[in-house]
Design an enzyme around this catalytic site. Structure first.
Site, PDB file in Angstrom:
ATOM      1  N   CYS A  99      36.498  32.647  43.821  1.00  0.00           N
ATOM      2  CA  CYS A  99      35.984  33.551  44.850  1.00  0.00           C
ATOM      3  C   CYS A  99      34.927  32.908  45.744  1.00  0.00           C
ATOM      4  CB  CYS A  99      35.460  34.820  44.203  1.00  0.00           C
ATOM      5  SG  CYS A  99      36.819  35.814  43.543  1.00  0.00           S
TER       6      CYS A  99
ATOM      7  N   LYS B 205      35.291  43.991  46.911  1.00  0.00           N
ATOM      8  CA  LYS B 205      36.398  43.289  47.572  1.00  0.00           C
ATOM      9  C   LYS B 205      37.611  43.263  46.640  1.00  0.00           C
ATOM     10  CE  LYS B 205      34.675  38.693  46.232  1.00  0.00           C
ATOM     11  NZ  LYS B 205      35.729  38.369  45.268  1.00  0.00           N
TER      12      LYS B 205
ATOM     13  N   ASP C 196      30.092  37.954  43.170  1.00  0.00           N
ATOM     14  CA  ASP C 196      30.733  38.429  41.918  1.00  0.00           C
ATOM     15  C   ASP C 196      29.968  38.113  40.631  1.00  0.00           C
ATOM     16  OD1 ASP C 196      32.571  38.988  43.869  1.00  0.00           O
ATOM     17  OD2 ASP C 196      34.210  37.837  43.007  1.00  0.00           O
TER      18      ASP C 196
HETATM   19  C1  C5J Z   1      36.147  35.200  40.892  1.00  0.00           C
HETATM   20  C2  C5J Z   1      38.164  35.107  39.571  1.00  0.00           C
HETATM   21  N1  C5J Z   1      35.128  36.016  41.179  1.00  0.00           N
HETATM   22  N2  C5J Z   1      37.863  33.914  39.073  1.00  0.00           N
HETATM   23  N3  C5J Z   1      37.281  35.772  40.381  1.00  0.00           N
HETATM   24  O1  C5J Z   1      36.048  34.009  41.049  1.00  0.00           O
HETATM   25  O2  C5J Z   1      39.205  35.648  39.301  1.00  0.00           O
END
Ligand code: C5J
Length: 226
Positions: free
Chosen positions: A165, A132, A27
């Site tokens: 994540c 995802k 991400d």
């Molecule tokens: C991730 C989030 N990628 N913090 N998403 O960690 O909402």
């Protein structure tokens, strides 16, 4: 079989064969790293996350050169939000909710500018990119089959955010039998104390979730095989 790469890690050495290992970059999207995205809409200071970009880039270069499978993930929903549970969309009091239009397009929606991976660590042609809908990359994606078809047994983790994540995916992977290494300086959180606690809980109790090491240690282990 050639000698494994052995990383100076905690709680002990992490040994892997590049051919059966994937680097999972989680991400690294504008929506989390740049102002005006999802992270900022939740009230976070997003500037902290940019600090890891050179290290993630270095890790990508090193792992590409060593022949690891490279997989990038994006937290991104369908434009009709059919894969976004109302509980996720309605949680908290963000200034913009998932699907709302912000300065980088619709928040966390696939294909919008904000959902893109930042240029500095963008996927190369041919690398795997997985959208995802959840925090964990194993939920409602093709990741399990992709890993199985490639004979992957070990995973190296980088990306954001450490305790959301990244950690969720690492725990999913651990329960599925993968040996997992989190690269300490290639992951970041909006909350330094959450990052520190995550690193500690992953490697506690003899590596109950996996191992942690710095990028230099991964690089040294791969160079030692050359
Ligand atoms: C991730 C989030 N990628 N913090 N998403 O960690 O909402």
């Amino acid at each position: 079989m050639s000698a494994p790469a052995v990383v100076d890690a905690l709680p002990g050495p992490f040994a892997f064969q590049p051919a059966s290992t994937a680097l999972l970059v989680i991400d690294m999207q504008r929506d989390f790293i740049e102002p005006g995205g999802f992270g900022a809409a939740l009230g976070n200071d997003v500037s902290r996350l940019g600090g890891i970009v050179p290290t993630v880039r270095r890790l990508l270069e090193v792992c590409r050169a060593a022949g690891l499978t490279i997989i990038h993930t994006r937290e991104a929903h369908r434009p009709d939000l059919a894969d976004c549970p109302p509980a996720k969309r309605n949680r908290g009091a963000p200034s913009l909710r998932i699907g709302d239009t912000g300065p980088m397009g619709r928040i966390l929606v696939a294909g919008e500018p904000g959902a893109a991976i930042i240029d500095a660590v963008a996927p190369l042609p041919g690398e795997i990119v997985i959208d995802k809908p959840g925090k964990g990359a194993f939920y409602a994606t093709a990741l399990p089959e992709l890993l199985r078809h490639r004979g992957i047994s070990h995973l190296v983790f980088a990306g954001v955010t450490t305790e959301v994540c990244v950690q969720t995916t690492m725990r999913e992977a651990n329960d599925r039998g993968y040996d997992c290494l989190l690269v300490e300086d290639a992951t970041e959180s909006y909350f330094p104390e959450f990052k520190r606690a995550t690193l500690e809980m992953i490697r506690a109790q003899g590596g109950i979730v996996g191992w942690t090491a710095r990028c230099n240690a991964v690089e040294a282990a791969l160079r030692a095989r050359e």
